[in-house]
Design a protein around this motif. Structure first.
Motif, mmCIF file in Angstrom:
data_model
loop_
_atom_site.group_PDB
_atom_site.id
_atom_site.type_symbol
_atom_site.label_atom_id
_atom_site.label_comp_id
_atom_site.label_asym_id
_atom_site.label_seq_id
_atom_site.Cartn_x
_atom_site.Cartn_y
_atom_site.Cartn_z
ATOM 1 N N GLU A 6 33.613 12.234 -95.333
ATOM 2 C CA GLU A 6 32.894 11.015 -95.709
ATOM 3 C C GLU A 6 31.626 11.356 -96.477
ATOM 4 N N SER A 7 31.170 10.402 -97.274
ATOM 5 C CA SER A 7 29.895 10.531 -97.962
ATOM 6 C C SER A 7 29.353 9.130 -98.254
ATOM 7 N N GLY A 8 28.059 9.073 -98.583
ATOM 8 C CA GLY A 8 27.474 7.804 -98.996
ATOM 9 C C GLY A 8 26.544 7.147 -97.998
ATOM 10 N N GLY A 9 26.411 7.705 -96.819
ATOM 11 C CA GLY A 9 25.516 7.118 -95.845
ATOM 12 C C GLY A 9 24.055 7.336 -96.219
ATOM 13 N N GLY A 10 23.164 6.686 -95.470
ATOM 14 C CA GLY A 10 21.745 6.845 -95.738
ATOM 15 C C GLY A 10 20.931 5.698 -95.176
ATOM 16 N N LEU A 11 19.695 5.631 -95.618
ATOM 17 C CA LEU A 11 18.763 4.595 -95.170
ATOM 18 C C LEU A 11 18.698 3.489 -96.215
ATOM 19 N N VAL A 12 18.819 2.248 -95.770
ATOM 20 C CA VAL A 12 18.769 1.098 -96.681
ATOM 21 C C VAL A 12 18.021 -0.023 -96.001
ATOM 22 N N GLN A 13 17.336 -0.846 -96.781
ATOM 23 C CA GLN A 13 16.612 -1.974 -96.228
ATOM 24 C C GLN A 13 17.558 -3.128 -95.916
ATOM 25 N N ARG A 19 27.650 2.124 -100.438
ATOM 26 C CA ARG A 19 29.084 2.347 -100.612
ATOM 27 C C ARG A 19 29.439 3.679 -99.992
ATOM 28 N N LEU A 20 30.319 3.622 -98.993
ATOM 29 C CA LEU A 20 30.813 4.831 -98.351
ATOM 30 C C LEU A 20 32.123 5.258 -99.001
ATOM 31 N N SER A 21 32.321 6.569 -99.056
ATOM 32 C CA SER A 21 33.574 7.130 -99.566
ATOM 33 C C SER A 21 34.144 8.086 -98.530
ATOM 34 N N CYS A 22 35.458 8.207 -98.538
ATOM 35 C CA CYS A 22 36.138 9.139 -97.634
ATOM 36 C C CYS A 22 37.325 9.718 -98.381
ATOM 37 N N ALA A 23 37.269 11.016 -98.623
ATOM 38 C CA ALA A 23 38.318 11.685 -99.383
ATOM 39 C C ALA A 23 39.166 12.558 -98.468
ATOM 40 N N ALA A 24 40.462 12.408 -98.590
ATOM 41 C CA ALA A 24 41.400 13.246 -97.846
ATOM 42 C C ALA A 24 41.794 14.435 -98.710
ATOM 43 N N SER A 25 41.912 15.593 -98.073
ATOM 44 C CA SER A 25 42.300 16.788 -98.807
ATOM 45 C C SER A 25 43.266 17.619 -97.966
ATOM 46 N N GLY A 26 43.948 18.539 -98.621
ATOM 47 C CA GLY A 26 44.916 19.367 -97.950
ATOM 48 C C GLY A 26 46.314 19.105 -98.462
ATOM 49 N N SER A 27 47.294 19.609 -97.739
ATOM 50 C CA SER A 27 48.696 19.470 -98.140
ATOM 51 C C SER A 27 49.243 18.135 -97.646
ATOM 52 N N ILE A 28 49.003 17.102 -98.447
ATOM 53 C CA ILE A 28 49.311 15.729 -98.057
ATOM 54 C C ILE A 28 50.560 15.224 -98.767
ATOM 55 N N PHE A 29 51.500 14.684 -97.994
ATOM 56 C CA PHE A 29 52.671 14.047 -98.584
ATOM 57 C C PHE A 29 52.375 12.573 -98.874
ATOM 58 N N SER A 30 51.819 11.891 -97.879
ATOM 59 C CA SER A 30 51.453 10.481 -98.073
ATOM 60 C C SER A 30 50.413 10.069 -97.029
ATOM 61 N N ILE A 31 49.728 8.987 -97.345
ATOM 62 C CA ILE A 31 48.738 8.433 -96.419
ATOM 63 C C ILE A 31 49.103 6.981 -96.139
ATOM 64 N N ASN A 32 49.258 6.636 -94.887
ATOM 65 C CA ASN A 32 49.583 5.259 -94.518
ATOM 66 C C ASN A 32 48.287 4.457 -94.402
ATOM 67 N N ILE A 33 47.970 4.021 -93.211
ATOM 68 C CA ILE A 33 46.781 3.195 -93.014
ATOM 69 C C ILE A 33 45.522 4.060 -93.054
ATOM 70 N N MET A 34 44.474 3.533 -93.708
ATOM 71 C CA MET A 34 43.160 4.169 -93.706
ATOM 72 C C MET A 34 42.176 3.175 -93.091
ATOM 73 N N ARG A 35 41.269 3.678 -92.295
ATOM 74 C CA ARG A 35 40.371 2.807 -91.514
ATOM 75 C C ARG A 35 38.928 3.305 -91.567
ATOM 76 N N TRP A 36 38.035 2.390 -91.358
ATOM 77 C CA TRP A 36 36.633 2.711 -91.100
ATOM 78 C C TRP A 36 36.277 2.180 -89.713
ATOM 79 N N TYR A 37 35.705 3.043 -88.912
ATOM 80 C CA TYR A 37 35.151 2.686 -87.613
ATOM 81 C C TYR A 37 33.647 2.924 -87.667
ATOM 82 N N ARG A 38 32.950 2.372 -86.695
ATOM 83 C CA ARG A 38 31.539 2.693 -86.539
ATOM 84 C C ARG A 38 31.173 2.736 -85.069
ATOM 85 N N GLN A 39 30.136 3.508 -84.787
ATOM 86 C CA GLN A 39 29.628 3.607 -83.416
ATOM 87 C C GLN A 39 28.118 3.613 -83.434
#
Length: 122
Positions: A6-13, A19-39
């Motif tokens: 992930e990238s793009g986090g920080g301090l904002v008023q 805008r957050l980004s999340c890049a998948a890497s590695g030996s990937i055939f396909s990607i089904n569902i992609m999600r954002w969670y927070r805690q």
């Protein structure tokens, strides 16, 4: 090895955007569902938004109308555009995806990113 970064986090008023980004890497055939969670501190992890490979989306009630999830399948990347941010949006945001690796396309891996901190404060 498949991973999410992930990238793009920080301090904002309050009222600002990120805008957050999340890049998948590695030996990937396909990607089904992609999600954002927070805690948030002292709270349980909650689902913010998800998007299928067909671009069907879901949003949690607390972010509807303010956040937009999208993906670029050519780049194996998911985005979270966050507008009208509120202090209660402060949290660590995690990317999660269901990924089929090339080495075993019958297997679906549950992959998590390391998280990126979003702080909304004046």
């Amino acid at each position: 090895q498949v991973q999410l970064v992930e990238s793009g986090g920080g301090l904002v008023q309050p009222g600002g955007s990120l805008r957050l980004s999340c890049a998948a890497s590695g030996s990937i055939f396909s990607i089904n569902i992609m999600r954002w969670y927070r805690q948030a501190p002292g709270k349980e992890r909650e689902l913010v938004a998800r998007i299928t490979s067909a671009d069907s989306t879901y949003y949690g009630d607390s972010v509807k109308g303010r956040f937009t999830i999208s993906r670029d399948n050519a780049k194996n990347t998911v985005y979270l555009q966050m507008n009208s941010l509120k202090p209660e949006d402060t949290a660590v945001y995690y990317c999660n995806a269901d990924i089929r690796p090339i080495r075993d396309i019958n297997r679906l891996l549950d992959i998590w990113g390391q998280g990126t901190l979003v702080t909304v404060s004046s």
